[in-house]
Design an enzyme around this catalytic site. Structure first.
Site, PDB file in Angstrom:
ATOM      1  N   ASN A  96       0.802  -1.223   0.000  1.00 53.93           N
ATOM      2  CA  ASN A  96       0.000   0.000   0.000  1.00 53.93           C
ATOM      3  C   ASN A  96       0.838   1.278   0.000  1.00 53.93           C
ATOM      4  OD1 ASN A  96      -2.492   1.716   0.665  1.00 53.93           O
ATOM      5  ND2 ASN A  96      -1.220   2.053   2.471  1.00 53.93           N
ATOM      6  N   SER A 149      -4.164   2.193  -8.868  1.00 58.17           N
ATOM      7  CA  SER A 149      -4.995   3.401  -8.875  1.00 58.17           C
ATOM      8  C   SER A 149      -5.786   3.426 -10.173  1.00 58.17           C
ATOM      9  CB  SER A 149      -4.121   4.660  -8.778  1.00 58.17           C
ATOM     10  OG  SER A 149      -4.901   5.829  -9.005  1.00 58.17           O
ATOM     11  N   TYR A 162       3.004   9.668 -11.728  1.00 57.70           N
ATOM     12  CA  TYR A 162       2.266   8.858 -10.759  1.00 57.70           C
ATOM     13  C   TYR A 162       1.482   7.760 -11.463  1.00 57.70           C
ATOM     14  CZ  TYR A 162      -0.970   7.557  -7.037  1.00 57.70           C
ATOM     15  OH  TYR A 162      -1.702   6.853  -6.107  1.00 57.70           O
ATOM     16  N   ALA A 164       2.144   6.479 -14.312  1.00 54.50           N
ATOM     17  CA  ALA A 164       3.113   5.525 -14.859  1.00 54.50           C
ATOM     18  C   ALA A 164       3.549   4.518 -13.795  1.00 54.50           C
ATOM     19  CB  ALA A 164       4.322   6.265 -15.416  1.00 54.50           C
ATOM     20  N   LYS A 166       1.812   3.577 -11.190  1.00 50.54           N
ATOM     21  CA  LYS A 166       0.684   2.698 -10.887  1.00 50.54           C
ATOM     22  C   LYS A 166       0.367   1.766 -12.059  1.00 50.54           C
ATOM     23  CE  LYS A 166      -0.005   3.947  -6.662  1.00 50.54           C
ATOM     24  NZ  LYS A 166       0.232   2.983  -5.565  1.00 50.54           N
TER      25      LYS A 166
END
Length: 254
Positions: A96, A149, A162, A164, A166
């Protein structure tokens, strides 16, 4: 015991990274309510102690704190070894922990880019590798859940790097699932939509409402919504589910 306690994770040992607050905190709390021993990890010393006494007071299981940097391979290895020594087995891992910087194309900071990949991708791979070695020697294998995400699947303005990272999480989930299935290790991902965390509460109200208007269910996800979906992936209810990306986004319109 909390109202959400069904004992679905009774006896399981689960590591949740990035659990000092937000979605990670909700996960650790919900998992413990459902009978798990949860190692809530974070890089910020003391962050878990801010809330875990209250969580433990109403739990069937237990939340334990553990502090280390998942992007540091040796620190991660030492931490996971400690969990194995204390409990004898590791049944679940939730990758996480994440870092997010929102920058438009042409304004992307190399330092921020490196940090996002170091934590969101390389850190997740570190944890997956170390924990899967232990799970692979267990009769019942285990379950690994990566937190991706919805921007990995749909993209979003100002989130090129970001999204990329995820997107990489989505891809590594599918490859790991194929490779680890023979060892009885399931690997899935949860792709949260807009979630009501402290970061979201600082957003511009007008822009936030505009985004909420695109959610068919008419509200932000609560951290507990993500935690409950993750609990399904960690429980025996999903013992024939692997390589899947589960969107938890309230039916968001493209």
């Amino acid at each position: 015991m909390g109202e959400s306690s069904f004992g679905l994770l009774k006896g399981k040992v689960i590591i949740v990274t990035g659990a000092g607050r937000g979605i990670g905190q909700a996960m650790a709390t919900v998992f413990a309510q459902n009978g798990a021993i949860v190692y809530a990890t974070d890089v910020r010393q003391g962050s878990v102690e801010e809330w875990c006494p209250e969580a433990n007071a109403s739990s069937e299981g237990e939340v334990r704190s553990l502090y280390f940097d998942i992007s540091n391979e040796q620190e991660a290895r030492n931490a996971v070894t400690r969990v194995k020594k204390e409990c004898g087995h590791i049944d679940g891992l939730v990758n996480n922990a994440g870092v997010e910087f929102n920058e438009l194309i042409g304004m992307i900071s190399p330092e921020n880019m490196q940090k996002m990949f170091a934590v969101n991708v390389f850190g997740a791979i570190n944890m997956l590798q170390i924990v899967s070695r232990i799970m692979g020697r267990q009769e019942n294998g285990g379950s690994i859940v990566n937190i991706a995400s919805m921007v990995a699947l749909r993209g979003n303005r100002g989130q090129l790097v970001y999204s990329a990272t995820k997107g990489a999480v989505v891809s590594l989930t599918k490859s790991a699932a194929k490779e680890l299935a023979e060892k009885k290790i399931r690997v899935n991902a949860i792709a949260p939509g807009l979630t009501n965390t402290a970061m979201m509460q600082q957003a511009d109200p007008e822009k936030l409402q505009s985004r909420i208007n695109n959610i068919c269910m008419g509200r932000l996800a609560e951290p507990e919504d993500i935690a409950k979906a993750c609990m399904f992936m960690l429980s025996d209810l999903s013992e024939y589910v692997s390589g899947q990306i589960l969107a938890v986004d309230g039916c968001t319109i493209m």
